[in-house]
Design a protein around this motif. Sequence first.
Motif, PDB file in Angstrom:
ATOM      1  N   UNK A 198       7.265  22.738 -29.608  1.00 35.37           N
ATOM      2  CA  UNK A 198       7.996  23.553 -28.654  1.00 35.37           C
ATOM      3  C   UNK A 198       9.004  22.687 -27.896  1.00 35.37           C
ATOM      4  N   UNK A 199      10.042  23.327 -27.394  1.00 29.58           N
ATOM      5  CA  UNK A 199      10.976  22.697 -26.464  1.00 29.58           C
ATOM      6  C   UNK A 199      10.619  23.213 -25.081  1.00 29.58           C
ATOM      7  N   UNK A 200      10.478  22.321 -24.130  1.00 25.50           N
ATOM      8  CA  UNK A 200       9.947  22.711 -22.822  1.00 25.50           C
ATOM      9  C   UNK A 200      10.924  22.389 -21.702  1.00 25.50           C
ATOM     10  N   UNK A 201      10.817  23.179 -20.633  1.00 22.51           N
ATOM     11  CA  UNK A 201      11.483  22.862 -19.371  1.00 22.51           C
ATOM     12  C   UNK A 201      10.381  22.568 -18.369  1.00 22.51           C
ATOM     13  N   UNK A 202      10.347  21.318 -17.921  1.00 22.92           N
ATOM     14  CA  UNK A 202       9.327  20.842 -16.987  1.00 22.92           C
ATOM     15  C   UNK A 202       9.927  20.735 -15.590  1.00 22.92           C
ATOM     16  N   UNK A 203       9.199  21.242 -14.598  1.00 20.26           N
ATOM     17  CA  UNK A 203       9.537  21.062 -13.196  1.00 20.26           C
ATOM     18  C   UNK A 203       8.343  20.402 -12.540  1.00 20.26           C
ATOM     19  N   UNK A 204       8.576  19.255 -11.883  1.00 22.20           N
ATOM     20  CA  UNK A 204       7.477  18.526 -11.265  1.00 22.20           C
ATOM     21  C   UNK A 204       7.914  17.962  -9.926  1.00 22.20           C
ATOM     22  N   UNK A 205       6.963  17.818  -9.009  1.00 24.27           N
ATOM     23  CA  UNK A 205       7.215  17.209  -7.700  1.00 24.27           C
ATOM     24  C   UNK A 205       6.479  15.891  -7.582  1.00 24.27           C
ATOM     25  N   UNK A 206       7.111  14.938  -6.924  1.00 29.80           N
ATOM     26  CA  UNK A 206       6.496  13.639  -6.688  1.00 29.80           C
ATOM     27  C   UNK A 206       5.433  13.787  -5.584  1.00 29.80           C
ATOM     28  N   UNK A 207       4.213  13.396  -5.882  1.00 31.10           N
ATOM     29  CA  UNK A 207       3.129  13.468  -4.894  1.00 31.10           C
ATOM     30  C   UNK A 207       3.260  12.349  -3.885  1.00 31.10           C
TER      31      UNK A 207
END
Length: 258
Positions: free
Chosen positions: A249-258
Amino acid sequence: MTTEPQQADWRSVFEATYSAAASPVEERIWRAAFGDEYPDGLDPYSFVSRSELARVADEVRVGPGRTLVDIGCGRGGAGLWVAAATGADLIGIDIAESALVAARERASALGSKATFRRGEFESTGLPDASVDAIMSIDAMLFTPSKEAAFRELRRILRPRGRLVMTSWDYHRQPVRRPPQVPDHRPPAEAAGFEVVAYDTTEEWRERQEHIGKDMLEAVAELAAESGESVEQVRAGILEMNATVEAMSRRVLLVAEAR
């Protein structure tokens, strides 16, 4: 005894790619595959769509006076678009100096004050906790260590800063590519990110297979355009198509720095 095919020297590959003029034949093929979703005027060396760029601009959550990094920026089109949409100050990073030259020329033509510098996923050259958001479009594929890449991106992000990126998960290791992973969430979380979203991008396989088919049909045009032999160009396209088959799959990742 069999020998594993050697990985390409990706820095040299991209130096050559970005030293050449953008391909009108490839643009025609990408336009046919993406239709109205083609990001016109950005010269993307990726599979990004207009809707994905709009989502990136929304998800990075930065505005004027904030710093946005585009890593694996290529000729700069996607990062400059997001920076213009958000008002953020852009720093583009790429391994290829020829890409940075093209990005600086694009920024100058747009009247943008964006800066561009050489660096890598594992070694950006930026200070600790110095940026508010990071974007990356279809580039983490080429880093040899996803774990080291996420650690570096977390290092340069301020707490609660956001990473928004597109890339691919793989169900098997593709030939002549750096080591890949079946899921980018575990290395991101291990590096100190909280994954907010992890979405499969729309029509990704259909578009990539459409492009691969059309490139094979246009192999003679592409060879004439590049100066390579038809056999060389065909081999490159077949390798690209085989890589698509290894993707889950091709993914779009959204993440926040803890």
